[in-house]
Design a protein around this motif. Structure first.
Motif, PDB file in Angstrom:
ATOM      1  N   ALA A 110       0.841  -1.196   0.000  1.00 52.25           N
ATOM      2  CA  ALA A 110       0.000   0.000   0.000  1.00 52.25           C
ATOM      3  C   ALA A 110       0.874   1.243   0.000  1.00 52.25           C
ATOM      4  O   ALA A 110       2.017   1.222   0.476  1.00 52.25           O
ATOM      5  N   ARG A 111       0.340   2.336  -0.521  1.00 51.93           N
ATOM      6  CA  ARG A 111       1.123   3.563  -0.606  1.00 51.93           C
ATOM      7  C   ARG A 111       1.645   4.001   0.761  1.00 51.93           C
ATOM      8  O   ARG A 111       2.785   4.457   0.885  1.00 51.93           O
ATOM      9  N   LYS A 112       0.832   3.859   1.776  1.00 52.38           N
ATOM     10  CA  LYS A 112       1.233   4.326   3.106  1.00 52.38           C
ATOM     11  C   LYS A 112       2.421   3.547   3.657  1.00 52.38           C
ATOM     12  O   LYS A 112       3.144   4.039   4.534  1.00 52.38           O
ATOM     13  N   ASP A 113       2.632   2.324   3.143  1.00 51.11           N
ATOM     14  CA  ASP A 113       3.712   1.468   3.637  1.00 51.11           C
ATOM     15  C   ASP A 113       5.000   1.593   2.833  1.00 51.11           C
ATOM     16  O   ASP A 113       6.044   1.061   3.250  1.00 51.11           O
ATOM     17  N   ARG A 114       4.972   2.243   1.709  1.00 54.31           N
ATOM     18  CA  ARG A 114       6.131   2.227   0.818  1.00 54.31           C
ATOM     19  C   ARG A 114       7.362   2.947   1.360  1.00 54.31           C
ATOM     20  O   ARG A 114       8.488   2.527   1.056  1.00 54.31           O
ATOM     21  N   PRO A 115       7.227   4.019   2.166  1.00 51.71           N
ATOM     22  CA  PRO A 115       8.447   4.657   2.670  1.00 51.71           C
ATOM     23  C   PRO A 115       9.302   3.738   3.545  1.00 51.71           C
ATOM     24  O   PRO A 115      10.515   3.968   3.673  1.00 51.71           O
ATOM     25  N   ALA A 116       8.705   2.708   4.151  1.00 44.67           N
ATOM     26  CA  ALA A 116       9.453   1.804   5.019  1.00 44.67           C
ATOM     27  C   ALA A 116      10.209   0.725   4.245  1.00 44.67           C
ATOM     28  O   ALA A 116      11.002  -0.020   4.831  1.00 44.67           O
ATOM     29  N   LEU A 117       9.991   0.637   2.943  1.00 42.61           N
ATOM     30  CA  LEU A 117      10.660  -0.378   2.131  1.00 42.61           C
ATOM     31  C   LEU A 117      12.093   0.048   1.811  1.00 42.61           C
ATOM     32  O   LEU A 117      12.406   1.245   1.795  1.00 42.61           O
ATOM     33  N   PRO A 118      12.970  -0.911   1.519  1.00 40.35           N
ATOM     34  CA  PRO A 118      14.352  -0.569   1.130  1.00 40.35           C
ATOM     35  C   PRO A 118      14.411  -0.121  -0.331  1.00 40.35           C
ATOM     36  O   PRO A 118      14.964  -0.794  -1.201  1.00 40.35           O
ATOM     37  N   LEU A 119      13.833   1.042  -0.588  1.00 40.51           N
ATOM     38  CA  LEU A 119      13.719   1.547  -1.954  1.00 40.51           C
ATOM     39  C   LEU A 119      15.062   2.023  -2.493  1.00 40.51           C
ATOM     40  O   LEU A 119      15.977   2.361  -1.730  1.00 40.51           O
ATOM     41  N   LEU A 120      15.167   2.076  -3.806  1.00 38.51           N
ATOM     42  CA  LEU A 120      16.328   2.707  -4.415  1.00 38.51           C
ATOM     43  C   LEU A 120      16.356   4.185  -4.017  1.00 38.51           C
ATOM     44  O   LEU A 120      15.312   4.849  -3.998  1.00 38.51           O
ATOM     45  N   GLY A 121      17.534   4.688  -3.715  1.00 40.69           N
ATOM     46  CA  GLY A 121      17.673   6.108  -3.425  1.00 40.69           C
ATOM     47  C   GLY A 121      17.588   6.925  -4.706  1.00 40.69           C
ATOM     48  O   GLY A 121      17.573   6.372  -5.816  1.00 40.69           O
ATOM     49  N   PRO A 122      17.536   8.243  -4.582  1.00 40.60           N
ATOM     50  CA  PRO A 122      17.404   9.086  -5.775  1.00 40.60           C
ATOM     51  C   PRO A 122      18.468   8.819  -6.838  1.00 40.60           C
ATOM     52  O   PRO A 122      18.145   8.695  -8.024  1.00 40.60           O
ATOM     53  N   LYS A 123      19.730   8.725  -6.439  1.00 38.05           N
ATOM     54  CA  LYS A 123      20.803   8.498  -7.415  1.00 38.05           C
ATOM     55  C   LYS A 123      20.650   7.130  -8.073  1.00 38.05           C
ATOM     56  O   LYS A 123      20.778   6.996  -9.300  1.00 38.05           O
ATOM     57  N   GLU A 124      20.364   6.104  -7.269  1.00 34.80           N
ATOM     58  CA  GLU A 124      20.181   4.754  -7.811  1.00 34.80           C
ATOM     59  C   GLU A 124      18.968   4.697  -8.741  1.00 34.80           C
ATOM     60  O   GLU A 124      19.013   4.051  -9.797  1.00 34.80           O
ATOM     61  N   ALA A 125      17.881   5.350  -8.334  1.00 34.40           N
ATOM     62  CA  ALA A 125      16.659   5.308  -9.148  1.00 34.40           C
ATOM     63  C   ALA A 125      16.896   5.962 -10.503  1.00 34.40           C
ATOM     64  O   ALA A 125      16.453   5.434 -11.539  1.00 34.40           O
ATOM     65  N   ARG A 126      17.575   7.094 -10.516  1.00 36.79           N
ATOM     66  CA  ARG A 126      17.851   7.777 -11.790  1.00 36.79           C
ATOM     67  C   ARG A 126      18.744   6.915 -12.685  1.00 36.79           C
ATOM     68  O   ARG A 126      18.527   6.826 -13.903  1.00 36.79           O
ATOM     69  N   ALA A 127      19.742   6.285 -12.106  1.00 34.02           N
ATOM     70  CA  ALA A 127      20.625   5.420 -12.900  1.00 34.02           C
ATOM     71  C   ALA A 127      19.858   4.221 -13.440  1.00 34.02           C
ATOM     72  O   ALA A 127      20.051   3.806 -14.594  1.00 34.02           O
ATOM     73  N   TYR A 128      18.980   3.671 -12.620  1.00 33.29           N
ATOM     74  CA  TYR A 128      18.190   2.506 -13.023  1.00 33.29           C
ATOM     75  C   TYR A 128      17.280   2.842 -14.194  1.00 33.29           C
ATOM     76  O   TYR A 128      17.272   2.125 -15.206  1.00 33.29           O
ATOM     77  N   VAL A 129      16.518   3.920 -14.098  1.00 28.74           N
ATOM     78  CA  VAL A 129      15.579   4.229 -15.185  1.00 28.74           C
ATOM     79  C   VAL A 129      16.331   4.593 -16.463  1.00 28.74           C
ATOM     80  O   VAL A 129      15.850   4.321 -17.570  1.00 28.74           O
ATOM     81  N   ALA A 130      17.529   5.181 -16.333  1.00 25.30           N
ATOM     82  CA  ALA A 130      18.319   5.503 -17.521  1.00 25.30           C
ATOM     83  C   ALA A 130      18.818   4.238 -18.205  1.00 25.30           C
ATOM     84  O   ALA A 130      18.791   4.122 -19.440  1.00 25.30           O
ATOM     85  N   THR A 131      19.276   3.269 -17.414  1.00 26.90           N
ATOM     86  CA  THR A 131      19.739   1.999 -17.983  1.00 26.90           C
ATOM     87  C   THR A 131      18.607   1.271 -18.687  1.00 26.90           C
ATOM     88  O   THR A 131      18.755   0.756 -19.805  1.00 26.90           O
ATOM     89  N   VAL A 132      17.445   1.230 -18.034  1.00 31.63           N
ATOM     90  CA  VAL A 132      16.284   0.571 -18.634  1.00 31.63           C
ATOM     91  C   VAL A 132      15.893   1.259 -19.939  1.00 31.63           C
ATOM     92  O   VAL A 132      15.595   0.601 -20.940  1.00 31.63           O
ATOM     93  N   ARG A 133      15.915   2.576 -19.953  1.00 33.29           N
ATOM     94  CA  ARG A 133      15.531   3.299 -21.161  1.00 33.29           C
ATOM     95  C   ARG A 133      16.478   2.993 -22.315  1.00 33.29           C
ATOM     96  O   ARG A 133      16.031   2.812 -23.457  1.00 33.29           O
TER      97      ARG A 133
END
Length: 414
Positions: free
Chosen positions: A81-104
């Motif tokens: 659920a959206r309310k629970d997502r901040p507690a997940l081990p999400l990619l940080g901003p730098k990792e997320a940007r690198a990930y979406v660029a690689t996928v693209r």
């Protein structure tokens, strides 16, 4: 197919620029912060965009090895659920940007090589169109998150155009059949299909969405004010994207729930249109009897037709887009505000889930109400006369407004 590939590549680039604007307008702390329990952190939306692109374009269409299979569960919208997502081990901003660029990069390589025929998922570039619409939908979601964040304004856009024609009152839509939905729009999603004939009794529908001034009269009579309105000695103020100003009287009201829209309609002695009524008002051409792609015709939306694509950061005054009116004279059916209709979200006769049940089918039923037409935050690639949105009837954080309707009396048809 060269033209199609070039179009897809342009749309992918244009859409990613919008995603970048929405995620680079704030610092990293803002990206990982949850601004409302109703919304994900912006960084989750960014990585989710990349993960869906990887799942469908890189792995499925392209048959390539996974980029980050280890994060699939983090960005599965049905698992957390959206309310629970901040507690997940999400990619940080730098990792997320690198990930979406690689996928693209990998997705563009797939686009260059894949056959765009012979398989339903790739026919006419459907999978690419689906991913484009998915990213634009999350861009609108991120725009709604920006509306909920506290702090100084970080987004800017010119004001919408002024009203140029006087639009008021209601329009009669004659009784008779029309073709609802589509079986031919290449990038239409499963809930828009198939085309089917619906016989609609005569009805009247507002020529324009309900405005702030009209809604303020309802509030004065005891109705609840929209989200983001505050009372001032001089009248009502509205806060939008960090800026507070007096409401624009002739602009469509925004940030109202289905329940509030229904209450206004009842107070006014009217009702919300059904989904079929809304679509007939938006698409039916009385001169030819056919259903158009858009109120103005079959051409894609231009800036003269509708307030779409985050070109402006709010609805335009009623009468600002006369070129976008329907043949019957119904204005601003596309853009400005999503319009609640009085129908539950269900499948059309002959509905078939494609390419997965979780896009539409799992939401069918009375729990969700339908919204039509798109908002100022909806991109043209994710908006058609057949496009269907849905949400819980309590939702107000979305860019939602409405117009009203009523049955035609026999004496009015004589």
């Amino acid at each position: 197919m060269t033209d199609l590939r070039e179009r897809v590549a342009r749309e992918l680039e244009r859409t990613r620029r919008r995603s970048a604007v929405l995620t680079e307008a704030v610092d990293d702390d803002d990206l990982i912060r949850q601004h409302s329990p109703l919304m994900s952190p912006l960084v989750w939306d960014l990585a989710h965009i990349g993960n869906q692109e990887e799942l469908w374009l890189v792995r499925d269409v392209g048959g390539r090895d996974p980029v980050r299979a280890d994060i699939d569960h983090l960005y599965d919208a049905f698992r957390h659920a959206r309310k629970d997502r901040p507690a997940l081990p999400l990619l940080g901003p730098k990792e997320a940007r690198a990930y979406v660029a690689t996928v693209r990069d990998k997705a563009l390589d797939v686009l260059d090589r894949v056959h765009l025929e012979g398989r339903r998922l790739t026919e006419d570039g459907f999978a690419f169109g689906m991913i484009l619409q998915h990213e634009q939908q999350h861009d609108e979601t991120m725009l709604a998150t920006h509306q909920l964040r506290a702090g100084e304004a970080v987004l800017s856009a010119p004001p919408p155009p002024p009203s140029t024609v006087d639009v008021r009152g209601e329009v009669l839509v004659p009784a008779g059949p029309f073709t609802m939905g589509t079986s031919t729009e290449a990038w239409a999603l499963d809930n828009e299909r198939p085309a089917h004939v619906v016989d609609v009794p005569a009805f009247f529908i507002d020529a324009a969405p309900v405005t702030n001034a009209q809604y303020a009269e309802f509030v004065a009579a005891g109705g609840s004010p929209p989200l983001h309105w505050t009372r001032d000695p001089g009248g009502w103020l509205a806060t939008g994207f960090g800026r507070t100003a007096p409401i624009v009287p002739d602009a469509p009201v925004v940030h109202v729930s289905f329940h509030e829209a229904s209450a206004y309609a009842a107070w006014a002695g009217r009702r919300l249109p059904t989904e079929a009524e809304w679509e007939k008002a938006a698409r039916w051409d009385p001169a030819t009897g056919r259903s158009r792609r858009f109120p103005w015709g079959d051409e894609d939306p231009g800036p003269q037709h509708a307030n779409l694509g985050q070109r402006h950061l709010g609805p335009a005054p009623v009468g600002a887009y006369p070129a976008g009116a329907s043949p019957l004279g119904v204005h601003q059916l596309i853009g400005d505000v999503w319009e609640w209709v009085g129908s539950d979200f269900t499948g059309y006769p002959g509905f078939t889930a494609f390419p997965y049940r979780e896009y539409s089918e799992v939401f069918f039923g009375p729990e969700y109400k339908v919204l039509r037409g798109g908002s100022f935050g909806t991109d043209a690639v994710a908006c058609r006369g057949t496009f269907r949105n849905w949400d819980y009837p309590i939702r107000r954080q979305i860019f939602s407004g409405f117009r009203t309707a009523r049955d035609a009396r026999p004496a009015e048809l004589a």
